[in-house]
Enzyme design. Structure first.
Site, PDB file in Angstrom:
ATOM      1  N   GLU A  98       0.832  -1.209   0.000  1.00 33.44           N
ATOM      2  CA  GLU A  98       0.000   0.000   0.000  1.00 33.44           C
ATOM      3  C   GLU A  98       0.868   1.262   0.000  1.00 33.44           C
ATOM      4  O   GLU A  98       0.524   2.258  -0.625  1.00 33.44           O
ATOM      5  CB  GLU A  98      -1.006   0.035   1.162  1.00 33.44           C
ATOM      6  CG  GLU A  98      -0.478  -0.274   2.534  1.00 33.44           C
ATOM      7  CD  GLU A  98      -0.468  -1.759   2.865  1.00 33.44           C
ATOM      8  OE1 GLU A  98      -0.647  -2.570   1.929  1.00 33.44           O
ATOM      9  OE2 GLU A  98      -0.253  -2.096   4.033  1.00 33.44           O
ATOM     10  N   ALA A 149       4.808 -39.629  -8.830  1.00 35.04           N
ATOM     11  CA  ALA A 149       4.693 -39.964 -10.253  1.00 35.04           C
ATOM     12  C   ALA A 149       4.657 -41.481 -10.301  1.00 35.04           C
ATOM     13  O   ALA A 149       5.635 -42.131  -9.935  1.00 35.04           O
ATOM     14  CB  ALA A 149       5.902 -39.419 -11.018  1.00 35.04           C
ATOM     15  N   TRP A 181      12.229 -42.351 -16.786  1.00 39.17           N
ATOM     16  CA  TRP A 181      11.149 -41.533 -16.297  1.00 39.17           C
ATOM     17  C   TRP A 181       9.870 -42.364 -16.312  1.00 39.17           C
ATOM     18  O   TRP A 181       9.598 -43.037 -17.297  1.00 39.17           O
ATOM     19  CB  TRP A 181      10.942 -40.275 -17.162  1.00 39.17           C
ATOM     20  CG  TRP A 181      12.156 -39.394 -17.164  1.00 39.17           C
ATOM     21  CD1 TRP A 181      13.059 -39.230 -18.166  1.00 39.17           C
ATOM     22  CD2 TRP A 181      12.601 -38.550 -16.095  1.00 39.17           C
ATOM     23  NE1 TRP A 181      14.014 -38.323 -17.814  1.00 39.17           N
ATOM     24  CE2 TRP A 181      13.763 -37.888 -16.540  1.00 39.17           C
ATOM     25  CE3 TRP A 181      12.140 -38.260 -14.812  1.00 39.17           C
ATOM     26  CZ2 TRP A 181      14.469 -36.983 -15.754  1.00 39.17           C
ATOM     27  CZ3 TRP A 181      12.841 -37.373 -14.038  1.00 39.17           C
ATOM     28  CH2 TRP A 181      13.988 -36.739 -14.506  1.00 39.17           C
ATOM     29  N   THR A 206      15.967 -41.733  -2.166  1.00 35.57           N
ATOM     30  CA  THR A 206      15.838 -41.117  -3.492  1.00 35.57           C
ATOM     31  C   THR A 206      17.125 -40.390  -3.864  1.00 35.57           C
ATOM     32  O   THR A 206      17.593 -40.477  -5.011  1.00 35.57           O
ATOM     33  CB  THR A 206      14.653 -40.136  -3.497  1.00 35.57           C
ATOM     34  OG1 THR A 206      13.472 -40.883  -3.209  1.00 35.57           O
ATOM     35  CG2 THR A 206      14.496 -39.425  -4.814  1.00 35.57           C
ATOM     36  N   ASP A 248      18.509 -41.813  -7.256  1.00 42.75           N
ATOM     37  CA  ASP A 248      18.247 -40.991  -8.452  1.00 42.75           C
ATOM     38  C   ASP A 248      19.268 -39.857  -8.636  1.00 42.75           C
ATOM     39  O   ASP A 248      19.355 -39.278  -9.716  1.00 42.75           O
ATOM     40  CB  ASP A 248      16.851 -40.347  -8.374  1.00 42.75           C
ATOM     41  CG  ASP A 248      15.739 -41.372  -8.361  1.00 42.75           C
ATOM     42  OD1 ASP A 248      16.053 -42.581  -8.398  1.00 42.75           O
ATOM     43  OD2 ASP A 248      14.564 -40.974  -8.299  1.00 42.75           O
ATOM     44  N   GLU A 294       8.982 -34.718  -2.741  1.00 43.97           N
ATOM     45  CA  GLU A 294       8.997 -35.460  -4.013  1.00 43.97           C
ATOM     46  C   GLU A 294       9.275 -36.949  -3.833  1.00 43.97           C
ATOM     47  O   GLU A 294       9.635 -37.630  -4.771  1.00 43.97           O
ATOM     48  CB  GLU A 294      10.021 -34.829  -4.960  1.00 43.97           C
ATOM     49  CG  GLU A 294       9.647 -33.418  -5.376  1.00 43.97           C
ATOM     50  CD  GLU A 294      10.144 -33.065  -6.762  1.00 43.97           C
ATOM     51  OE1 GLU A 294      10.523 -33.954  -7.535  1.00 43.97           O
ATOM     52  OE2 GLU A 294      10.157 -31.863  -7.059  1.00 43.97           O
ATOM     53  N   GLY A 297       5.299 -42.157   2.922  1.00 48.37           N
ATOM     54  CA  GLY A 297       4.563 -42.939   3.913  1.00 48.37           C
ATOM     55  C   GLY A 297       4.552 -42.266   5.275  1.00 48.37           C
ATOM     56  O   GLY A 297       3.513 -42.166   5.931  1.00 48.37           O
TER      57      GLY A 297
HETATM   58  N1  LIG Z   1       8.320 -41.767  -9.354  1.00 50.90           N
HETATM   59  C1  LIG Z   1       8.536 -40.879  -8.413  1.00 50.90           C
HETATM   60  O1  LIG Z   1       7.806 -39.881  -8.256  1.00 50.90           O
HETATM   61  C2  LIG Z   1       9.680 -41.065  -7.469  1.00 50.90           C
HETATM   62  C3  LIG Z   1      10.059 -39.995  -6.653  1.00 50.90           C
HETATM   63  C4  LIG Z   1      11.082 -40.196  -5.737  1.00 50.90           C
HETATM   64  C5  LIG Z   1      11.693 -41.441  -5.661  1.00 50.90           C
HETATM   65  N2  LIG Z   1      11.325 -42.436  -6.479  1.00 50.90           N
HETATM   66  C6  LIG Z   1      11.957 -43.773  -6.359  1.00 50.90           C
HETATM   67  O2  LIG Z   1      11.747 -44.202  -5.027  1.00 50.90           O
HETATM   68  C7  LIG Z   1      12.840 -45.025  -4.621  1.00 50.90           C
HETATM   69  C8  LIG Z   1      13.384 -44.461  -3.308  1.00 50.90           C
HETATM   70  O3  LIG Z   1      12.354 -44.468  -2.364  1.00 50.90           O
HETATM   71  P1  LIG Z   1      12.556 -45.045  -0.915  1.00 50.90           P
HETATM   72  O4  LIG Z   1      11.221 -45.225  -0.319  1.00 50.90           O
HETATM   73  O5  LIG Z   1      13.490 -46.205  -0.993  1.00 50.90           O
HETATM   74  O6  LIG Z   1      13.394 -43.900  -0.201  1.00 50.90           O
HETATM   75  P2  LIG Z   1      13.050 -42.425   0.317  1.00 50.90           P
HETATM   76  O7  LIG Z   1      11.666 -42.329   0.810  1.00 50.90           O
HETATM   77  O8  LIG Z   1      13.525 -41.454  -0.702  1.00 50.90           O
HETATM   78  O9  LIG Z   1      14.065 -42.337   1.519  1.00 50.90           O
HETATM   79  C9  LIG Z   1      13.860 -43.145   2.633  1.00 50.90           C
HETATM   80  C10 LIG Z   1      14.938 -42.931   3.638  1.00 50.90           C
HETATM   81  O10 LIG Z   1      14.874 -41.589   4.108  1.00 50.90           O
HETATM   82  C11 LIG Z   1      15.339 -41.556   5.435  1.00 50.90           C
HETATM   83  N3  LIG Z   1      14.373 -40.897   6.312  1.00 50.90           N
HETATM   84  C12 LIG Z   1      14.687 -40.005   7.269  1.00 50.90           C
HETATM   85  N4  LIG Z   1      13.639 -39.656   7.961  1.00 50.90           N
HETATM   86  C13 LIG Z   1      12.599 -40.353   7.455  1.00 50.90           C
HETATM   87  C14 LIG Z   1      11.245 -40.439   7.808  1.00 50.90           C
HETATM   88  N5  LIG Z   1      10.740 -39.746   8.831  1.00 50.90           N
HETATM   89  N6  LIG Z   1      10.450 -41.249   7.099  1.00 50.90           N
HETATM   90  C15 LIG Z   1      10.927 -41.966   6.068  1.00 50.90           C
HETATM   91  N7  LIG Z   1      12.212 -41.938   5.707  1.00 50.90           N
HETATM   92  C16 LIG Z   1      13.053 -41.143   6.400  1.00 50.90           C
HETATM   93  C17 LIG Z   1      15.482 -43.010   5.888  1.00 50.90           C
HETATM   94  O11 LIG Z   1      16.858 -43.348   5.862  1.00 50.90           O
HETATM   95  P3  LIG Z   1      17.757 -42.987   7.154  1.00 50.90           P
HETATM   96  O12 LIG Z   1      17.087 -43.666   8.314  1.00 50.90           O
HETATM   97  O13 LIG Z   1      19.094 -43.468   6.835  1.00 50.90           O
HETATM   98  O14 LIG Z   1      17.670 -41.522   7.281  1.00 50.90           O
HETATM   99  C18 LIG Z   1      14.761 -43.795   4.834  1.00 50.90           C
HETATM  100  O15 LIG Z   1      15.281 -45.092   4.636  1.00 50.90           O
HETATM  101  C19 LIG Z   1      13.846 -44.975  -5.729  1.00 50.90           C
HETATM  102  O16 LIG Z   1      13.736 -46.139  -6.512  1.00 50.90           O
HETATM  103  C20 LIG Z   1      13.439 -43.759  -6.535  1.00 50.90           C
HETATM  104  O17 LIG Z   1      13.811 -43.872  -7.879  1.00 50.90           O
HETATM  105  C21 LIG Z   1      10.330 -42.290  -7.393  1.00 50.90           C
END
Ligand SMILES: NC(=O)c1ccc[n+]([C@@H]2O[C@H](COP(=O)([O-])OP(=O)(O)OC[C@H]3O[C@@H](n4cnc5c(N)ncnc54)[C@H](OP(=O)(O)O)[C@@H]3O)[C@@H](O)[C@H]2O)c1
Length: 374
Positions: free
Chosen positions: A57, A157, A173, A199, A203, A301, A308
């Site tokens: 303003e 995604a 992708w 991730t 990735d 992301e 979860g």
């Molecule tokens: N298509 C899509 O949109 C997309 C996007 C992203 C990823 N991805 C795919 O997803 C896969 C990875 O996913 P992911 O589930 O294995 O791993 P994530 O969710 O990326 O990472 C999980 C890790 O994060 C850490 N973390 C810290 N605090 C957390 C909390 N409060 N809750 C959950 N995790 C926590 C934990 O490791 P620490 O305990 O060591 O900290 C856990 O093991 C890959 O294959 C990737 O390519 C796909």
């Protein structure tokens, strides 16, 4: 006020809201002001371009110069009511007789204060003009002010069978180029972009916003990695570019000190966050920390585990799902969201009023999330 005047008020407020949306001045809310002449013509318009700028303003009044008799002011948000704020005084001094306000200040100590002061000074003050749209404009800031948490958007995604990666963990992708452009636009409207360490390791994303997607002014979103034990290597792209774009690593209290020093030396900021009973960074505490760092809106992301935790804690406000017409399997791997989940579909978190768009060959569904059990 007759119907034509009311329509004009709403039209002008929408104009001001569009003006405010052209910048992301976090940690302050977007805001704009129009100085409107006696015949409804816009004499001057101003918006908050960044957080160093106070109230639009003042800029609109200054830009107008000579203010014609019978002019009014259109404000997307009530002016500040602090003692040191010049806004109310400037409005009175400018001889403006009418003020139309979109949203009241959500701060309980300030709410309605400036509007009341203007009314007491004899001005005609209309509050809540295009109120839903004006409140939506400041929704993220409202959440930080009232709950100490940023607005959280979760992006997924996924394939038709609800998977986010192949059996080898590849996710580049799952969706097509049009969906990825949309994700860039989502990033551009956020102050932070976050992933889990899973991730980051699989990735190696940059988590930046391409220049052509920067439709709104504002600082580059910070990159955030949830990494309890500080496993992120220094050759990760987010670390290698940490001197250019802020990179924040959210670690547990007992992560190794030497790993922190290495990441700090590489330009990252490491924040120690309270941990859950399972020994992970607590997502709620992490979000509070992001709010304290000036983040009004964060885009999460993935991956599946972080998504979860977010849903288990009822912490995602919005869901942005891109569904590709492909099937990925594979047996035994978790789906897009790795959590216990509800007993019955009726208890599932859901997008209340979903918007569906075709995005290239993918479907894009988005909207506000509701948690029936909460
Ligand atoms: N298509 C899509 O949109 C997309 C996007 C992203 C990823 N991805 C795919 O997803 C896969 C990875 O996913 P992911 O589930 O294995 O791993 P994530 O969710 O990326 O990472 C999980 C890790 O994060 C850490 N973390 C810290 N605090 C957390 C909390 N409060 N809750 C959950 N995790 C926590 C934990 O490791 P620490 O305990 O060591 O900290 C856990 O093991 C890959 O294959 C990737 O390519 C796909």
């Amino acid at each position: 006020m007759n119907e034509a005047e009311r329509d004009l008020d709403v039209r002008l407020m929408r104009h001001a809201i569009a003006e405010a949306r052209s910048a992301r001045p976090s940690p302050l809310p977007p805001a704009a002001a129009l100085l409107v002449g006696p015949d409804g013509e816009v004499i001057a318009a101003a918006h908050r371009a960044d957080a160093t700028q106070d109230s639009p303003e003042l800029a609109a009044i200054e830009a107008a110069g000579e203010i014609p008799e019978g002019s009014s002011l259109v404000l997307t948000i009530e002016p500040p009511n602090e003692e040191d704020s010049e806004s109310v005084d400037a409005i009175l001094k400018a001889g403006i007789k009418r003020v139309s306000i979109g949203a009241i200040d959500p701060n309980p100590e300030a709410a309605g204060g400036a509007a009341t002061r203007l009314k007491e000074a004899g001005l005609s003050v209309e509050v809540g003009v295009a109120g839903g749209e004006a409140r939506a404009l400041i929704a993220a800031w409202h959440k930080v002010v009232t709950q100490g948490l940023p607005q959280v958007a979760l992006k997924l995604a996924l394939s038709l069978d609800g998977r986010i990666a192949t059996r080898t963990g590849e996710s580049k992708w799952v969706t097509g180029p049009e969906a990825r452009v949309k994700v860039q636009q989502l990033r551009a409207h956020c102050d932070a972009i976050a992933v889990g360490i899973g991730t980051a390791l699989s990735d190696d994303p940059r988590l930046t916003v391409r220049d052509d997607a920067l439709l709104v002014g504002g600082r580059a979103p910070s990159r955030v990695v949830f990494d309890t034990k500080l496993r992120l290597p220094t050759n990760a792209r987010v670390v290698e570019t940490a001197h250019e774009v802020p990179t924040w690593i959210l670690a547990g209290a007992d992560a190794p000190q030497d790993a922190e020093q290495i990441l700090v030396d590489a330009g990252c900021e490491v924040m120690r966050i309270a941990m859950t009973a399972e020994g992970r960074v607590d997502v709620g505490a992490a979000l509070q920390q992001l709010a304290a760092k000036g983040v009004l809106r964060v885009l999460i992301e993935g991956g599946a585990e972080l998504a979860g935790s977010l849903l288990a804690g009822c912490l995602a406000d919005e869901l942005h799902g891109f569904v590709a017409p492909i099937l990925l399997g594979p047996r035994g791997r978790p789906g897009a969201v790795d959590w216990a989940g509800p007993d019955k579909p009726a208890d599932a978190p859901r997008i209340v009023d979903p918007s569906w768009e075709v995005c290239g060959k993918d479907a894009y569904v988005y909207g506000r999330v509701a948690y029936p059990e909460s």
